[in-house]
Write a protein that holds these residues in place. Sequence first.
Motif: not given
Lengths: 384, 74
Positions: A88, A92, A115-116, A119, A316-317, A319-321, A323-324
């Motif tokens: 992630g 970024w 983020g991970s 998740a 956050p970005a 983190g989201v990546m 998590a995905i």
Amino acid sequence: MDTGDVIVVLVVVAALTFDFTNGFHDTANAMATTIATGALKPKIAVGIAAILNFAGAFISITVAATVAKGIVDAGAVTPTIIFAGLIGAITWNLITWWFGVPSSSSHALIGGMIGSAIAAIGTSAVEWDGVLSKVIVPALIAPVLAGLVALGATVIVYRLIRNFARERAERGFRWAQVASSSMVALAHGTNDAQKTMGVISLALIANGNLSSTNFSVPDWVVFSCAAAIALGTYTGGWRIIKTLGTKVTEVRPPQGFSSEEVAATVILASSHFGYPLSTTHVVSGAVAGSGVGRPGAAVDWAIARRIVTGWVLTLPAAGVMAAIVYEITDLLGDGWVGPAAVTIILAIVCFFLWRANHAAKVEPEEIVVPPAEQPAPELEPVGV
Amino acid sequence: MATIVDWGALLQVIWISAAAGISIALVLGVGIVASLRAQDHKGNVLALNAVTVVAVALVAGAIAVGLYFIAHKS
């Protein structure tokens, strides 16, 4: 070699890749203004920054300990969670580099880890107190502090030299600018290479290769992280150097000196107290502050707003990546297949990005100020 | 939040950064101005050169303190 060991190897590869991106992403912090003012030739500047980043990585492991212990629960995370966090952060970093935004690699890394971890485990895996006290509060204060102090320092310097011809007065500051930029590069090595050391150590702890109670960073981790960040730094993130050195404000040597020496003092004072502070935030704040402080200079606030937007989005970005990425690896099972598949996809993406960058390359010569703005001919750049 | 954040340490960071950042710029600026005046002056320039030397020495001292900070993080 069992499944856990294979994943740890992939984590180490991802961590060193992140460290490399951290290096070329953050070359601008130390050398953007030095290159822009012509105090150093671009290749010499990135060479000095690379050597000092390498040296800085060996000096202390305080920040490594902070990253390993203070952000996510070291006892709860697995190597796969760390792997996803790193991917992630790398993603970024590559996006912001492509658009020339000097965002924080440190925040990308921390955001990715958070983020991970969320998740995979939930919010209980995150050490929120550590995130707040060691990351968010210092990150809010540091750029404002650097900007205000750089403004004051620049005003003082320009008042002192106001009765002298600009070209003459600037000469001494060009040498001083090299010294202050070098201090920033050294400080960057001590802070940022250690963050990757901390992440690799965290993976080794999670896999049972290192003790969680008696924290230490193995020598091979220190050396490989130092080498990766130095190599990345030498590659030179010219897109971000161009933004920070020429687009935020037109930088002159006294102003470049003021911003870099203030950035160095803020970074060193902060890291002395063990905060994993973003050198990007500090340097960007100092450059903008020095732009406000120099008579006749103007700050491009549209660029500044774009940079601040990048800062706000980074945590956050990433983190989201992350998590995905964790969800993708989870879909492919508990073993090493998921991380291996993600590594292959990342390698393919990096290859195409490298080709695309080659086609739309930012040349180092584009970063130096236009000839009409350069100092008098007798002032040869330092190091030529 | 008051108990989570070490405000004392952060205040130290703020005042050390502000004091050092402004002082270094001031000292080096005075040193460079003294050097420029010495170049323009036709008479005895010993005092002006001494100011430049002291300024450069103080900045070198600041760099040494910075290196100490890097090597001795708390």
